[in-house]
Scaffold this motif. Structure first.
Motif, PDB file in Angstrom:
ATOM      1  N   ASP A  43       0.833  -1.214   0.000  1.00 31.27           N
ATOM      2  CA  ASP A  43       0.000   0.000   0.000  1.00 31.27           C
ATOM      3  C   ASP A  43       0.866   1.262   0.000  1.00 31.27           C
ATOM      4  O   ASP A  43       0.569   2.229  -0.697  1.00 31.27           O
ATOM      5  CB  ASP A  43      -0.933   0.021   1.214  1.00 31.27           C
ATOM      6  N   ALA A  44       1.930   1.240   0.791  1.00 33.25           N
ATOM      7  CA  ALA A  44       2.825   2.402   0.836  1.00 33.25           C
ATOM      8  C   ALA A  44       3.504   2.621  -0.513  1.00 33.25           C
ATOM      9  O   ALA A  44       3.658   3.766  -0.956  1.00 33.25           O
ATOM     10  CB  ALA A  44       3.876   2.213   1.929  1.00 33.25           C
ATOM     11  N   LEU A  45       3.887   1.541  -1.196  1.00 34.96           N
ATOM     12  CA  LEU A  45       4.495   1.683  -2.515  1.00 34.96           C
ATOM     13  C   LEU A  45       3.495   2.253  -3.501  1.00 34.96           C
ATOM     14  O   LEU A  45       3.811   3.177  -4.259  1.00 34.96           O
ATOM     15  CB  LEU A  45       5.040   0.339  -3.003  1.00 34.96           C
ATOM     16  N   ALA A  46       2.276   1.741  -3.497  1.00 34.47           N
ATOM     17  CA  ALA A  46       1.236   2.263  -4.393  1.00 34.47           C
ATOM     18  C   ALA A  46       0.983   3.741  -4.119  1.00 34.47           C
ATOM     19  O   ALA A  46       0.888   4.550  -5.057  1.00 34.47           O
ATOM     20  CB  ALA A  46      -0.060   1.464  -4.221  1.00 34.47           C
ATOM     21  N   ASP A  47       0.885   4.099  -2.840  1.00 31.32           N
ATOM     22  CA  ASP A  47       0.648   5.500  -2.475  1.00 31.32           C
ATOM     23  C   ASP A  47       1.802   6.389  -2.923  1.00 31.32           C
ATOM     24  O   ASP A  47       1.588   7.479  -3.458  1.00 31.32           O
ATOM     25  CB  ASP A  47       0.447   5.638  -0.967  1.00 31.32           C
ATOM     26  N   SER A  48       3.025   5.928  -2.712  1.00 37.12           N
ATOM     27  CA  SER A  48       4.194   6.733  -3.073  1.00 37.12           C
ATOM     28  C   SER A  48       4.319   6.914  -4.583  1.00 37.12           C
ATOM     29  O   SER A  48       4.673   7.996  -5.053  1.00 37.12           O
ATOM     30  CB  SER A  48       5.468   6.098  -2.518  1.00 37.12           C
ATOM     31  N   LEU A  49       4.042   5.856  -5.329  1.00 34.53           N
ATOM     32  CA  LEU A  49       4.127   5.959  -6.787  1.00 34.53           C
ATOM     33  C   LEU A  49       3.080   6.907  -7.360  1.00 34.53           C
ATOM     34  O   LEU A  49       3.312   7.553  -8.381  1.00 34.53           O
ATOM     35  CB  LEU A  49       3.975   4.575  -7.434  1.00 34.53           C
ATOM     36  N   SER A  50       1.939   6.999  -6.694  1.00 33.89           N
ATOM     37  CA  SER A  50       0.866   7.850  -7.224  1.00 33.89           C
ATOM     38  C   SER A  50       0.771   9.212  -6.537  1.00 33.89           C
ATOM     39  O   SER A  50      -0.102  10.007  -6.865  1.00 33.89           O
ATOM     40  CB  SER A  50      -0.478   7.121  -7.129  1.00 33.89           C
TER      41      SER A  50
END
Length: 108
Positions: A43-50
């Motif tokens: 979730d943190a990776l998805a949030d950071s990428l977007s």
């Protein structure tokens, strides 16, 4: 890092030698210069990428993340790799200024 593809900042996410999610997250932190509070989970990776506010400052015209040497990780952890691809796809759908490309060859 360099600028290319219509002014986008190009970042290489090199997964050579990565065999687990923790390794992928560590590489993502370094490649994308993620903040100390990055949670090292999907979730943190998805949030950071977007989230453009955590992108490198030079990415004002967009971000191209080129994932290299991912095949070993995909073979070692196919279910995790499938999740990683879903995270990349989801982030791109949310953020048109983001492109994630999987390099089919090696680094040479």
């Amino acid at each position: 890092m360099s600028k290319d593809l219509a002014g986008r900042l190009v970042v290489t996410l090199d997964l050579d030698g990565v065999t687990d999610k923790a390794g992928l997250m560590d590489r993502a932190v370094r490649a994308l210069a993620l903040p100390d509070w990055f949670g090292r989970n999907w979730d943190a990776l998805a949030d950071s990428l977007s989230d453009l506010s955590v992108w490198p400052e030079e990415a004002e015209d967009g971000l191209l993340v080129v994932v290299t040497d991912w095949q070993g990780y995909a073979k070692a952890r196919p279910e995790e790799w499938e999740t990683a691809q879903e995270v990349f796809s989801h982030a791109m759908r949310l953020t048109p200024a983001l492109t994630v490309a999987l390099a089919l060859g090696g680094t040479s």
